[in-house]
Scaffold this motif. Structure first.
Motif, PDB file in Angstrom:
ATOM      1  N   TYR A 109      -9.569   9.419   2.578  1.00 30.54           N
ATOM      2  CA  TYR A 109      -8.364   9.560   1.874  1.00 30.54           C
ATOM      3  C   TYR A 109      -8.677   9.587   0.352  1.00 30.54           C
ATOM      4  O   TYR A 109      -8.005  10.374  -0.482  1.00 30.54           O
ATOM      5  CB  TYR A 109      -7.346   8.237   2.136  1.00 30.54           C
TER       6      TYR A 109
ATOM      7  N   ASP B  66      -4.670  15.378 -17.293  1.00 30.42           N
ATOM      8  CA  ASP B  66      -3.285  15.053 -16.776  1.00 30.42           C
ATOM      9  C   ASP B  66      -3.255  14.565 -15.365  1.00 30.42           C
ATOM     10  O   ASP B  66      -2.053  13.768 -15.039  1.00 30.42           O
ATOM     11  CB  ASP B  66      -2.161  16.060 -16.791  1.00 30.42           C
ATOM     12  N   LEU B  67      -4.134  14.599 -14.584  1.00 35.44           N
ATOM     13  CA  LEU B  67      -3.995  14.069 -13.137  1.00 35.44           C
ATOM     14  C   LEU B  67      -4.965  12.980 -13.020  1.00 35.44           C
ATOM     15  O   LEU B  67      -5.159  12.595 -12.077  1.00 35.44           O
ATOM     16  CB  LEU B  67      -4.846  15.238 -12.321  1.00 35.44           C
TER      17      LEU B  67
ATOM     18  N   ALA C  22      -4.295   9.769 -13.140  1.00 36.45           N
ATOM     19  CA  ALA C  22      -3.981   8.839 -12.278  1.00 36.45           C
ATOM     20  C   ALA C  22      -4.086   9.062 -10.674  1.00 36.45           C
ATOM     21  O   ALA C  22      -4.717   8.174 -10.012  1.00 36.45           O
ATOM     22  CB  ALA C  22      -2.480   8.616 -12.341  1.00 36.45           C
ATOM     23  N   VAL C  23      -4.207  10.374 -10.196  1.00 33.90           N
ATOM     24  CA  VAL C  23      -4.579  10.588  -8.949  1.00 33.90           C
ATOM     25  C   VAL C  23      -6.143  10.592  -8.867  1.00 33.90           C
ATOM     26  O   VAL C  23      -6.507  10.081  -7.681  1.00 33.90           O
ATOM     27  CB  VAL C  23      -4.147  12.160  -8.710  1.00 33.90           C
TER      28      VAL C  23
ATOM     29  N   LEU D 195       0.731  -1.173  -0.110  1.00 36.68           N
ATOM     30  CA  LEU D 195       0.243   0.055   0.087  1.00 36.68           C
ATOM     31  C   LEU D 195       0.860   1.244   0.030  1.00 36.68           C
ATOM     32  O   LEU D 195       0.658   1.980  -0.719  1.00 36.68           O
ATOM     33  CB  LEU D 195      -0.900  -0.127   1.456  1.00 36.68           C
TER      34      LEU D 195
ATOM     35  N   MET E 203      -7.722  12.734  -2.201  1.00 34.36           N
ATOM     36  CA  MET E 203      -6.870  12.694  -3.551  1.00 34.36           C
ATOM     37  C   MET E 203      -7.851  13.352  -4.561  1.00 34.36           C
ATOM     38  O   MET E 203      -7.362  14.030  -5.272  1.00 34.36           O
ATOM     39  CB  MET E 203      -6.859  11.085  -3.892  1.00 34.36           C
TER      40      MET E 203
ATOM     41  N   ILE F 255       2.119   7.669  -6.472  1.00 32.20           N
ATOM     42  CA  ILE F 255       1.114   8.638  -6.912  1.00 32.20           C
ATOM     43  C   ILE F 255       1.317   9.864  -6.115  1.00 32.20           C
ATOM     44  O   ILE F 255       1.745  10.936  -6.694  1.00 32.20           O
ATOM     45  CB  ILE F 255      -0.331   8.192  -6.188  1.00 32.20           C
ATOM     46  N   VAL F 256       2.004   9.707  -4.996  1.00 33.12           N
ATOM     47  CA  VAL F 256       2.051  11.136  -4.336  1.00 33.12           C
ATOM     48  C   VAL F 256       3.487  11.717  -4.475  1.00 33.12           C
ATOM     49  O   VAL F 256       3.544  12.987  -4.527  1.00 33.12           O
ATOM     50  CB  VAL F 256       2.032  10.637  -2.785  1.00 33.12           C
TER      51      VAL F 256
ATOM     52  N   GLU G 156       2.604   1.615  -3.411  1.00 35.84           N
ATOM     53  CA  GLU G 156       1.556   2.371  -4.398  1.00 35.84           C
ATOM     54  C   GLU G 156       1.077   3.725  -4.162  1.00 35.84           C
ATOM     55  O   GLU G 156       0.956   4.495  -5.218  1.00 35.84           O
ATOM     56  CB  GLU G 156       0.138   1.560  -4.277  1.00 35.84           C
ATOM     57  N   MET G 157       0.883   4.212  -2.701  1.00 34.12           N
ATOM     58  CA  MET G 157       0.708   5.357  -2.408  1.00 34.12           C
ATOM     59  C   MET G 157       2.046   6.315  -2.879  1.00 34.12           C
ATOM     60  O   MET G 157       1.812   7.549  -3.352  1.00 34.12           O
ATOM     61  CB  MET G 157       0.317   5.661  -1.095  1.00 34.12           C
TER      62      MET G 157
ATOM     63  N   TYR H  30       2.690  14.586  -9.689  1.00 29.04           N
ATOM     64  CA  TYR H  30       1.245  15.321  -9.759  1.00 29.04           C
ATOM     65  C   TYR H  30       1.243  16.289  -8.572  1.00 29.04           C
ATOM     66  O   TYR H  30       0.569  17.252  -8.370  1.00 29.04           O
ATOM     67  CB  TYR H  30       0.300  14.238  -9.283  1.00 29.04           C
ATOM     68  N   PHE H  31       2.080  15.990  -7.352  1.00 26.93           N
ATOM     69  CA  PHE H  31       1.894  16.767  -6.111  1.00 26.93           C
ATOM     70  C   PHE H  31       3.068  17.433  -6.071  1.00 26.93           C
ATOM     71  O   PHE H  31       3.672  17.752  -4.934  1.00 26.93           O
ATOM     72  CB  PHE H  31       1.774  15.823  -4.983  1.00 26.93           C
TER      73      PHE H  31
ATOM     74  N   PHE I 278     -10.058   4.221  -3.506  1.00 33.18           N
ATOM     75  CA  PHE I 278     -10.295   4.297  -1.779  1.00 33.18           C
ATOM     76  C   PHE I 278     -11.602   4.643  -1.654  1.00 33.18           C
ATOM     77  O   PHE I 278     -12.563   4.159  -0.683  1.00 33.18           O
ATOM     78  CB  PHE I 278      -9.489   5.286  -1.429  1.00 33.18           C
TER      79      PHE I 278
ATOM     80  N   PHE J 251      -6.662   6.953  -8.230  1.00 30.32           N
ATOM     81  CA  PHE J 251      -6.115   6.633  -7.192  1.00 30.32           C
ATOM     82  C   PHE J 251      -7.212   6.841  -6.148  1.00 30.32           C
ATOM     83  O   PHE J 251      -7.443   6.067  -5.285  1.00 30.32           O
ATOM     84  CB  PHE J 251      -4.761   7.283  -6.934  1.00 30.32           C
TER      85      PHE J 251
END
Lengths: 211, 484
Positions: free
Chosen positions: B174, B202-203, B205-206, A102, B178, A109-110, A105-106, A114-115, B213, B209
């Motif tokens: 969560y 472009d986001l 994937a987020v 987990l 996201m 992304i994080v 995978e997180m 993106y961020f 959840f 994700f």
């Protein structure tokens, strides 16, 4: 590295470390104290984000009130750590694998693009006389009034549930009836017994008689 | 500065909040032997709420509270169904509660708070409101399960429910964070608009994700595999009236959050393909595991729990068809499920008496000799759960399968049908016990007049909607069309 980033990484590092200690500490009192530290450092980060009201509320409410109460509760309870830890090692492989997956995978992304810092430019400088508290209050009581009220109802449910679940008469409970206590008169409690005075010489005679 | 909003769309919620506060305080002045007053007030509050919902029902969606609250046809229909089901739950539970010393004001207050939470969820147009409504409902449910403090099984069930529920709501939160991170908005209509405009491509994937959840959180709420572990334990452990409540009414709210989140908020084409796959796996696993595990159960509440898991799988099949027909079939299935479940758990309550729970399959042995009428009602409910033609369960399954075939999921439909046939075994075993075995327990069955009438109506509804499913189906289709 500017001083500000240094401060941020310092607080963030302490925050993560203390959060890990909360769940790994063997002694529940230590865990609670680490949680206090975690709250403190996150308040520090909030101050850096110019969210003064939230930072102060966090320290006042959580550190000052909630955690102190919580510490009292932890000290009063007799928590058997050994029993709670039973089976820890047998569950570790599966739990650890799932957790690692987990986190991995997180992480993808994080930590991706993106961020990143490029995606979130620094906000404009705030005008002089800007009040964080006032802005929060304005939003809470206008735009967010509906969720705010629902949160209040949730607290009401918490009160009702807590009382409904804990207030009960056990057979072993020893309470006192306040009404009865107030009503009581001297005659109910004190009994005056009139006795013959006892002299020193008689006492010796009595002892001899008993013997 | 001026701040004006139309309050009328939220009148039902506001009324219910006011009513529950009055009941909470008024109950303090009621003596234990007059507790029926609280019960009467609770039912009156629900009737009043139904009346208000009916009077202020709208066809076109109306938004208020800065776009956080939506009142549309689907929300009105679901709210009316929730309120009616809660009334039925309370009526079935009253004798049981009175006999067990659970006839207390807190029970009614918590039931009403949970109802309020469901109504908030049904009308939510904002992720934050959705989450808060869910928490309001779940907190009330946890404490309802634990209300019988001296029962070790109830406490254990509440503990499990609480821990797993907290985990699930953490996941949901969560996921929502996201989604907020990807789009910058929490408002569901705005979310759909932003995704449709392609400004968040472009986001993606987020978003996906976050979606994972969110789906996990919804899966827990409905109790589908692999988030089903709490269902049997909570149903079996909690007192019968609470099991009746937990197993039926919250599912309607669960359906509402599916529509709001998946169909309305994340209903863009590229995202539908993503959640279809997740729902597909969950639905098929639920139908398989639910139906197979139910066969070996000897406790009726546990058996019904596994049957719930299978039914929720069917609902998800309808949802994953992804179009209006699929959603309306899913809504129809959900409504029918709630009706059947109320009947089945109501029958357990009807047969239980002081010191006897009637929650084992054996307790239904020879029911036909003891009371042919109730045996017949239970027969109708069981037939409906299997999906045998003149009962409504048949049309519910048919509608879902039709939607599924139209969307081109033939293999899934075949699996669903095969395992429904497997599931027929345990429902029909109960019918066999009722009709072909001799009774062991000969205590007279003498429910009050209200329970008698309501149970007859509940069983009769299986037949009535089975013969005339059209109006209810049309209502579901119409309300889904009006809301999407």
């Amino acid at each position: 590295m500017t001083f500000q980033t240094f401060i941020f990484y310092f607080f963030a590092g302490v925050l993560v470390a203390s959060a890990i200690c909360v769940i790994t500490a063997r002694n529940p009192v230590h865990a609670a104290l680490f949680l206090v530290l975690a709250f403190f450092t996150s308040a520090g980060i909030w101050i850096q984000l110019q969210a003064e009201f939230l930072a102060i509320a966090l320290v006042l409410v959580y550190v000052g009130a909630v955690m102190v109460l919580f510490l009292f509760v932890v000290m009063m309870l007799d928590i058997n750590i050994a029993r709670m830890r039973a089976g820890f090692w047998s569950y570790l492989p599966v739990g650890g694998a799932v957790a690692a997956l987990l986190v991995l995978e997180m992480g993808f992304i994080v930590t991706g693009n993106y961020f990143g810092a490029e995606g979130a430019p620094a906000p404009d400088a705030l005008p002089p006389g800007y009040s964080n508290t006032k802005e929060l209050g304005r939003l809470l009581y206008t735009e967010y009034v509906y969720p705010f009220e629902i949160a209040a109802v949730i607290l009401l449910v918490a009160i009702v549930a807590a009382i409904a679940l804990t207030l009960r008469r056990r057979k072993t409970t020893r309470g006192m009836d306040v009404g009865e206590q107030v009503k009581v008169r001297r005659e109910d409690r004190v009994r005056i017994v009139s006795m013959q005075p006892v002299r020193a010489g008689d006492e010796d005679a009595q002892k001899r008689g008993e013997a | 500065m001026e701040f004006i909003l139309p309050l009328w769309p939220a009148y039902p919620e506001l009324f219910l909040l006011l009513a529950v506060s009055v009941i909470l305080i008024g109950d303090l002045f009621v003596r234990d032997e007059n507790r029926i007053v609280t019960y009467g007030l609770t039912q009156a509050a629900l009737v009043g709420c139904i009346f208000i919902t009916w009077m202020w029902a709208t066809r076109e969606p109306v938004y208020t509270f800065s776009g956080m609250f939506v009142d549309d046809l689907m929300s009105d229909v679901l709210k009316l169904l929730v309120l009616l089901s809660v009334m039925l739950v309370l009526a079935y539970s009253r004798p049981y509660l009175a006999a067990r010393g659970m006839f207390r004001g807190e029970f009614f207050a918590l039931i009403l708070f949970a109802t309020l939470g469901m109504m908030i969820m049904i009308s939510a147009n904002h992720l934050l409101v959705l989450y808060l409504g869910l928490e309001l409902m779940m907190l009330s449910l946890y404490s309802l399960v634990a209300l019988q403090r001296d029962s070790a099984t109830a406490t254990e069930a509440a503990m499990k429910y609480f821990v797993l529920g907290a985990l699930a709501s953490g996941m949901l939160l969560y996921g929502m964070s996201m989604i907020y991170g990807a789009t910058g908005t929490l408002e569901i209509t705005e979310l759909a608009q932003l995704i449709a405009e392609g400004s968040v491509s472009d986001l993606n994937a987020v978003l996906v994700f976050g979606l994972v959840f969110v789906v996990a959180g919804i899966g827990f709420e409905l109790g589908v595999v692999p988030f089903h572990m709490w269902v049997p334990d909570v149903y079996q452990g909690s007192p019968n009236p609470v099991a009746l409540f937990v197993s039926s009414v919250p599912k309607l709210a669960g359906f509402a959050i599916i529509v709001r989140l998946l169909a309305q908020g994340l209903g863009a084409e590229q995202l539908v393909a993503e959640w279809q796959q997740m729902l597909l796996v969950m639905a098929v696993l639920s139908i398989v595991i639910g139906n197979v595990t139910a066969i070996v159960q000897t406790n009726l509440k546990r058996m019904l729990a596994y049957s719930t898991i299978a039914h929720m799988g069917f609902v998800l099949l309808g949802v994953l068809a992804g179009d209006e027909n699929g959603l309306s079939a899913a809504m129809f299935y959900m409504v029918v499920y709630v009706l059947m479940n109320l009947g089945a758990f109501g029958m357990i309550l009807l047969l239980s008496r002081s010191g006897f729970e009637a929650d084992n399959l054996e307790d239904f042995r020879g029911l036909n000799q003891r009371s042919p009428w109730y045996a017949f009602m239970m027969l109708l409910i069981m037939f409906s759960m299997v999906g045998i033609p003149p009962t409504v369960g048949f049309y519910a399954k048919l509608a879902v399968l039709q939607a599924l075939l139209n969307a081109g999921f033939l293999p899934v439909a075949v699996v669903a049908v095969v395992f429904s046939v497997v599931g027929a075994f345990y429902y029909l075993r109960l019918v066999k016990l009722m009709y072909f075995d001799a009774p062991e327990d000969t205590a007279p069955i003498a429910p009050g007049a209200d329970v008698k009438v309501l149970m007859s109506l509940n069983g009769g509804a299986m037949l009535f909607f089975g013969i005339m499913p059209q109006p209810l189906m049309a209502l579901c289709l119409y309300s889904i069309q009006a809301s999407l």
